[in-house]
Design a protein around this motif. Structure first.
Motif, PDB file in Angstrom:
ATOM      1  N   ALA A 111       0.851  -1.196   0.000  1.00  0.00           N
ATOM      2  CA  ALA A 111       0.000   0.000   0.000  1.00  0.00           C
ATOM      3  C   ALA A 111       0.887   1.245   0.000  1.00  0.00           C
ATOM      4  O   ALA A 111       1.732   1.410   0.874  1.00  0.00           O
ATOM      5  CB  ALA A 111      -0.906   0.009   1.223  1.00  0.00           C
ATOM      6  N   ALA A 112       0.701   2.112  -0.986  1.00  0.00           N
ATOM      7  CA  ALA A 112       1.497   3.339  -1.076  1.00  0.00           C
ATOM      8  C   ALA A 112       1.145   4.311   0.040  1.00  0.00           C
ATOM      9  O   ALA A 112       2.005   5.035   0.537  1.00  0.00           O
ATOM     10  CB  ALA A 112       1.292   3.995  -2.445  1.00  0.00           C
ATOM     11  N   SER A 113      -0.119   4.338   0.448  1.00  0.00           N
ATOM     12  CA  SER A 113      -0.549   5.194   1.543  1.00  0.00           C
ATOM     13  C   SER A 113      -1.875   4.677   2.095  1.00  0.00           C
ATOM     14  O   SER A 113      -2.507   3.810   1.500  1.00  0.00           O
ATOM     15  CB  SER A 113      -0.677   6.658   1.103  1.00  0.00           C
ATOM     16  N   ALA A 114      -2.268   5.232   3.237  1.00  0.00           N
ATOM     17  CA  ALA A 114      -3.543   4.887   3.868  1.00  0.00           C
ATOM     18  C   ALA A 114      -4.178   6.181   4.357  1.00  0.00           C
ATOM     19  O   ALA A 114      -3.476   7.085   4.821  1.00  0.00           O
ATOM     20  CB  ALA A 114      -3.321   3.922   5.032  1.00  0.00           C
ATOM     21  N   LYS A 115      -5.507   6.259   4.237  1.00  0.00           N
ATOM     22  CA  LYS A 115      -6.179   7.514   4.566  1.00  0.00           C
ATOM     23  C   LYS A 115      -7.657   7.252   4.857  1.00  0.00           C
ATOM     24  O   LYS A 115      -8.244   6.314   4.333  1.00  0.00           O
ATOM     25  CB  LYS A 115      -6.045   8.457   3.357  1.00  0.00           C
TER      26      LYS A 115
END
Length: 137
Positions: A111-115
């Motif tokens: 996962a490149a990012s989480a938000k």
């Protein structure tokens, strides 16, 4: 191990993690760091290992991709549309958990990012994950 004559589907799990705040609901999404759908948003999740129970796999994927640990999740539903994954036939079992408040998260593993996103303002989503959220909420 075993050798089978007929092809079989792959099994995945997806984590539907959400928080209710006043008049809105926020859901935790990850930005995919790999194909398919690289750069798009999705529920945290992934493939079940041969030695894992479904809920265990879902909690592991959630922690690997967001850093978030949860103790218990509830099984929601299996999603089995024939072409839901462009790589091959994949069936996903979705687990959910409601948290009391949003916590800090960060992308990890693939996962490149989480938000956190409002369910009323979701980004473009991978696979059939928008449908999963629509059915749940």
């Amino acid at each position: 191990m075993y050798s089978y004559k007929y092809p079989r589907p792959a099994l995945t799990v997806d984590a539907l993690v959400y928080v209710k705040e006043e008049s809105d609901i926020f859901v935790l999404l990850i930005q995919r760091g790999i194909e398919p759908f690289k750069g798009m948003w999705a529920l945290p999740g992934g493939f079940v290992n041969m030695d894992e129970l479904l809920e265990t796999a879902c909690k592991r994927e959630l922690e690997e991709e967001t850093g978030l640990q949860v103790k218990k999740m509830d099984q929601f539903k299996a999603f089995d549309a024939i072409n839901r994954d462009p790589r091959h036939r994949t069936i996903s079992v979705v687990f959910s958990v409601q948290l009391p408040e949003k916590t800090d998260v960060k992308g990890g593993d693939d996962a490149a990012s989480a938000k956190w996103f409002s369910v009323n303002n979701l980004p473009e989503m991978a696979f059939d994950h928008r449908k999963i959220l629509e059915e749940y909420f």
